[in-house]
Design a protein around this motif. Structure first.
Motif, PDB file in Angstrom:
ATOM      1  N   GLN A  58      -3.631 -17.278  -0.576  1.00 37.16           N
ATOM      2  CA  GLN A  58      -2.568 -17.295  -1.572  1.00 37.16           C
ATOM      3  C   GLN A  58      -3.028 -16.650  -2.875  1.00 37.16           C
ATOM      4  OE1 GLN A  58      -3.666 -19.986   0.165  1.00 37.16           O
ATOM      5  NE2 GLN A  58      -1.942 -20.155   1.621  1.00 37.16           N
ATOM      6  N   GLU A  59      -4.264 -16.953  -3.288  1.00 38.49           N
ATOM      7  CA  GLU A  59      -4.790 -16.353  -4.515  1.00 38.49           C
ATOM      8  C   GLU A  59      -4.947 -14.845  -4.355  1.00 38.49           C
ATOM      9  OE1 GLU A  59      -7.593 -19.966  -6.269  1.00 38.49           O
ATOM     10  OE2 GLU A  59      -8.345 -18.705  -4.646  1.00 38.49           O
ATOM     11  N   CYS A  60      -5.408 -14.419  -3.189  1.00 33.05           N
ATOM     12  CA  CYS A  60      -5.569 -12.991  -2.926  1.00 33.05           C
ATOM     13  C   CYS A  60      -4.224 -12.286  -2.980  1.00 33.05           C
ATOM     14  CB  CYS A  60      -6.232 -12.790  -1.571  1.00 33.05           C
ATOM     15  SG  CYS A  60      -6.668 -11.081  -1.202  1.00 33.05           S
ATOM     16  N   ALA A  61      -3.216 -12.858  -2.345  1.00 33.50           N
ATOM     17  CA  ALA A  61      -1.884 -12.261  -2.348  1.00 33.50           C
ATOM     18  C   ALA A  61      -1.327 -12.168  -3.763  1.00 33.50           C
ATOM     19  CB  ALA A  61      -0.942 -13.076  -1.459  1.00 33.50           C
ATOM     20  N   VAL A  64      -6.812  -1.543  -4.889  1.00 24.02           N
ATOM     21  CA  VAL A  64      -7.407  -2.616  -5.691  1.00 24.02           C
ATOM     22  C   VAL A  64      -7.967  -3.679  -4.756  1.00 24.02           C
ATOM     23  CG1 VAL A  64      -7.019  -4.361  -7.460  1.00 24.02           C
ATOM     24  CG2 VAL A  64      -5.801  -2.167  -7.584  1.00 24.02           C
ATOM     25  N   LEU A  65      -9.265  -3.985  -4.934  1.00 23.98           N
ATOM     26  CA  LEU A  65      -9.955  -4.946  -4.086  1.00 23.98           C
ATOM     27  C   LEU A  65     -10.154  -6.253  -4.860  1.00 23.98           C
ATOM     28  CD1 LEU A  65     -12.809  -2.608  -2.751  1.00 23.98           C
ATOM     29  CD2 LEU A  65     -10.443  -2.791  -1.954  1.00 23.98           C
ATOM     30  N   PRO A  66      -9.503  -7.346  -4.440  1.00 26.31           N
ATOM     31  CA  PRO A  66      -9.735  -8.644  -5.093  1.00 26.31           C
ATOM     32  C   PRO A  66     -11.158  -9.124  -4.843  1.00 26.31           C
ATOM     33  CG  PRO A  66      -7.686  -8.659  -3.827  1.00 26.31           C
ATOM     34  CD  PRO A  66      -8.443  -7.426  -3.433  1.00 26.31           C
ATOM     35  N   PRO A  67     -11.667 -10.027  -5.685  1.00 26.25           N
ATOM     36  CA  PRO A  67     -13.027 -10.541  -5.475  1.00 26.25           C
ATOM     37  C   PRO A  67     -13.097 -11.391  -4.215  1.00 26.25           C
ATOM     38  CG  PRO A  67     -11.912 -11.743  -7.238  1.00 26.25           C
ATOM     39  CD  PRO A  67     -11.026 -10.582  -6.892  1.00 26.25           C
ATOM     40  N   ALA A  68     -14.290 -11.496  -3.667  1.00 24.44           N
ATOM     41  CA  ALA A  68     -14.499 -12.317  -2.469  1.00 24.44           C
ATOM     42  C   ALA A  68     -14.334 -13.792  -2.808  1.00 24.44           C
ATOM     43  CB  ALA A  68     -15.888 -12.049  -1.901  1.00 24.44           C
ATOM     44  N   GLY A  69     -14.006 -14.577  -1.799  1.00 23.16           N
ATOM     45  CA  GLY A  69     -13.955 -16.022  -1.960  1.00 23.16           C
ATOM     46  C   GLY A  69     -12.618 -16.593  -2.355  1.00 23.16           C
ATOM     47  N   ASP A  90     -11.554  -9.184 -12.623  1.00 26.15           N
ATOM     48  CA  ASP A  90     -12.480  -9.413 -11.513  1.00 26.15           C
ATOM     49  C   ASP A  90     -12.211  -8.516 -10.313  1.00 26.15           C
ATOM     50  OD1 ASP A  90     -13.804 -11.418 -12.912  1.00 26.15           O
ATOM     51  OD2 ASP A  90     -12.441 -12.981 -12.196  1.00 26.15           O
ATOM     52  N   CYS A  91     -11.148  -7.753 -10.361  1.00 19.64           N
ATOM     53  CA  CYS A  91     -10.810  -6.859  -9.255  1.00 19.64           C
ATOM     54  C   CYS A  91     -11.499  -5.511  -9.419  1.00 19.64           C
ATOM     55  CB  CYS A  91      -9.296  -6.650  -9.173  1.00 19.64           C
ATOM     56  SG  CYS A  91      -8.379  -8.101  -8.600  1.00 19.64           S
ATOM     57  N   VAL A  92     -11.648  -4.790  -8.322  1.00 17.52           N
ATOM     58  CA  VAL A  92     -12.272  -3.463  -8.324  1.00 17.52           C
ATOM     59  C   VAL A  92     -11.225  -2.423  -7.943  1.00 17.52           C
ATOM     60  CG1 VAL A  92     -14.023  -1.994  -7.255  1.00 17.52           C
ATOM     61  CG2 VAL A  92     -14.533  -4.407  -7.728  1.00 17.52           C
ATOM     62  N   SER A  93     -11.074  -1.395  -8.776  1.00 19.94           N
ATOM     63  CA  SER A  93     -10.145  -0.297  -8.487  1.00 19.94           C
ATOM     64  C   SER A  93     -10.890   0.840  -7.795  1.00 19.94           C
ATOM     65  CB  SER A  93      -9.500   0.227  -9.773  1.00 19.94           C
ATOM     66  OG  SER A  93      -8.657  -0.750 -10.354  1.00 19.94           O
ATOM     67  N   VAL A  94     -10.250   1.420  -6.790  1.00 19.66           N
ATOM     68  CA  VAL A  94     -10.808   2.555  -6.053  1.00 19.66           C
ATOM     69  C   VAL A  94      -9.747   3.651  -6.027  1.00 19.66           C
ATOM     70  CG1 VAL A  94     -11.943   3.333  -3.952  1.00 19.66           C
ATOM     71  CG2 VAL A  94     -12.033   0.908  -4.594  1.00 19.66           C
ATOM     72  N   ARG A 141     -13.781  -5.339   3.385  1.00 19.18           N
ATOM     73  CA  ARG A 141     -13.858  -6.285   2.266  1.00 19.18           C
ATOM     74  C   ARG A 141     -12.670  -7.244   2.235  1.00 19.18           C
ATOM     75  NH1 ARG A 141     -16.732  -3.761  -3.108  1.00 19.18           N
ATOM     76  NH2 ARG A 141     -18.504  -2.755  -2.054  1.00 19.18           N
ATOM     77  N   GLY A 142     -11.741  -7.080   3.142  1.00 16.03           N
ATOM     78  CA  GLY A 142     -10.629  -8.026   3.243  1.00 16.03           C
ATOM     79  C   GLY A 142      -9.324  -7.459   2.730  1.00 16.03           C
ATOM     80  N   PRO A 143      -8.288  -8.301   2.655  1.00 16.27           N
ATOM     81  CA  PRO A 143      -6.978  -7.848   2.179  1.00 16.27           C
ATOM     82  C   PRO A 143      -7.068  -7.247   0.781  1.00 16.27           C
ATOM     83  CG  PRO A 143      -6.816 -10.029   3.171  1.00 16.27           C
ATOM     84  CD  PRO A 143      -8.285  -9.719   3.055  1.00 16.27           C
ATOM     85  N   HIS A 144      -6.364  -6.164   0.577  1.00 20.70           N
ATOM     86  CA  HIS A 144      -6.403  -5.495  -0.715  1.00 20.70           C
ATOM     87  C   HIS A 144      -5.125  -4.693  -0.904  1.00 20.70           C
ATOM     88  CE1 HIS A 144      -8.126  -2.666   2.213  1.00 20.70           C
ATOM     89  NE2 HIS A 144      -7.618  -1.702   1.467  1.00 20.70           N
TER      90      HIS A 144
END
Length: 482
Positions: free
Chosen positions: A407-410, A398-403, A380-384, A348-351
């Protein structure tokens, strides 16, 4: 250091000087250094003056002396599977990686002594297999055991799934051989169980992440090989029930309980994203799951113990549903859900990946409070949340939302870490249960370091490594910028 960039290669007279001092067989330069200068997840790529690959302890000592004479500092590296940048250079123009990958010999296995001596570069799974062929068992078990190496396991005091029964790596080490920062060799490869001759020097190198010396060989404890293993996955109505179940399992199964993991329902979704053909083991969907293992050998009937234990807790209503593996392949399928969820998160990408420990009695409360803090700050984030119930170790990722842009993800990952750590501080927990500090967690570690502990750590570093040659920039700010 550049993120997701090309390795920085530094050339010059020092590379040629290393070749002259150590021989071309030991020295890698140019493009060959790249794979040693990238972290396990591929998030960070850097570089080094050279990579040195000694074959013997004496060659490690020679490599250290050569680096010191050239004014180069050293980043020791095992399998490069760490998760906190502990083996990733951060000053490419003045650092050398010393890889232990060629020092992979098992020097001896002594079944009567229940011990073994193994070189630091031996891959964990290969060592475990060799021990098993002699009817013995080395209990350290990690997801990366097919790649990680014994020296790195000891240098980071690795944990894994069997800690509740066998302890961290520290509890398995009997002795060490270490090359010190001046190139001398500390030979402490004793296999004695009881040796009370003053301060136990091996302990200062365990968990030090290569900041005090390079571990070249380890003597370890072995156990009888379990010839019976029972694995079960159960569904429960709340995380609090998982804690209650663990308490019962510790009482009823005693020291035969070898693993006890908790997972959320999302674990199964993530695992099947990584391994699509995984067969769901249960039809129902429950708020919490526990994966438990009982193992033993000799006259104990492990299968009967598991059946009687689960039968009792299901009759009482503590467990809503469950399945016991009836074969090794079924047991492996159950464990694939626990291991596959990590791969699913990566897809799912950087998390944010955390490695937290709290008092076991407060684990469920912490998970609730920390997940609520993340939800409030980052809806909007998902905790696992998952981990090792028996030792209070929670991986709250914690998984940030896609898209999002990088910089926003970081920014969201940084904010999530702050929210979780703020809750963790109120629980007097640890920011690193089993992964170490490395470079990734250094700032958070230093911000929470009491003055007396800082004084002791600084004094120890100054006494053993006064020129700051060993892994500067790891754990604490010991970098000598002169």
């Amino acid at each position: 250091m550049s993120e997701r960039g090309e390795a920085v290669v530094v050339s010059g007279d020092r590379q040629e000087a290393l070749r002259r001092a150590l021989g071309p067989d030991m020295v890698l330069v140019g493009d060959e250094v790249a794979r040693y200068c990238r972290d396990w997840h591929g998030d960070v790529t850097t570089g080094a003056v050279a990579v040195l690959r000694p074959r013997t302890t004496e060659q490690v000592a020679a490599a250290v002396r050569a680096c010191v004479s050239l004014g180069l500092s050293i980043v020791p590296q095992g399998g490069n599977t760490g998760l906190v940048l502990g083996a990733t250079p951060d000053q490419p123009e003045r650092q050398v990686v010393i890889s232990l990958e060629r020092m992979a010999q098992i020097r001896r296995i002594d079944a009567d002594d229940f011990s073994a001596v193994v070189e630091a570069g031996c891959i964990l799974s290969e060592f475990k297999d060799a021990v098993a062929r002699q009817g013995m068992f080395f209990p350290l078990a990690l997801g990366a055991q097919g790649s990680c190496r014994i020296g790195g396991n000891v240098s980071t005091n690795a944990g894994g799934i069997n800690v509740l029964r066998y302890g961290m790596t520290r509890e398995l080490v009997l002795g060490l051989e270490v090359v010190l920062p001046d190139g001398t060799i500390f030979d402490g490869l004793s296999t004695l169980r009881k040796d009370n001759r003053g301060i136990d020097l091996k302990q200062i190198f365990i968990g030090a992440e290569g900041t005090l010396g390079i571990i070249t060989a380890v003597s370890v404890k072995l156990m009888p090989q379990p010839d019976q293993v029972a694995t079960a996955l159960v569904g429960l109505n709340a995380l609090d029930d998982v804690i209650s179940l663990y308490r019962r399992a510790r009482r009823d199964c005693c020291d035969l309980l070898s693993a006890f993991e908790f997972m959320p329902p999302l674990a199964f979704v993530l695992a099947r994203e990584a391994i699509p053909d995984l067969a769901m083991p249960m039809a129902g969907d429950y708020p919490a799951y526990a994966l438990m293992e009982i193992s033993g050998s000799g006259l104990v009937d492990i299968a009967d113990l598991m059946e009687r234990f689960l039968g009792g807790v299901m009759e009482e209503g503590l467990v809503a549903d469950g399945v016991i593996a009836t074969s090794e392949s079924q047991a492996r399928n159950l464990w694939l859900f626990r291991e596959g969820m990590n791969e699913g998160q990566a897809k799912r990408g950087p998390h944010l990946r955390t490695d937290i420990s709290v008092p076991l009695s407060r684990l469920a409360d912490f998970v609730r409070d920390a997940e609520a803090a993340v939800a409030e700050a980052l809806p909007d984030c998902v905790s696992v949340s998952y981990g090792h119930v028996g030792d209070g170790n929670v991986h709250l990722n914690v998984l940030p939302p896609a898209g999002l842009s990088p910089q926003e993800c970081a920014a969201q990952i940084y904010a999530a870490k702050g929210a979780i750590n703020a809750v963790l501080d109120t629980y007097q927990g640890s920011i690193s249960a089993e992964h170490g500090i490395g470079r990734l967690k250094k700032a958070d570690f230093e911000a929470r370091l009491p003055a007396v502990r800082r004084k002791l750590l600084t004094a120890l570093k100054g006494a053993v490594d006064p020129t700051f040659v060993m892994n500067p920039g790891c754990q604490l700010n010991f970098v000598d910028n002169s």
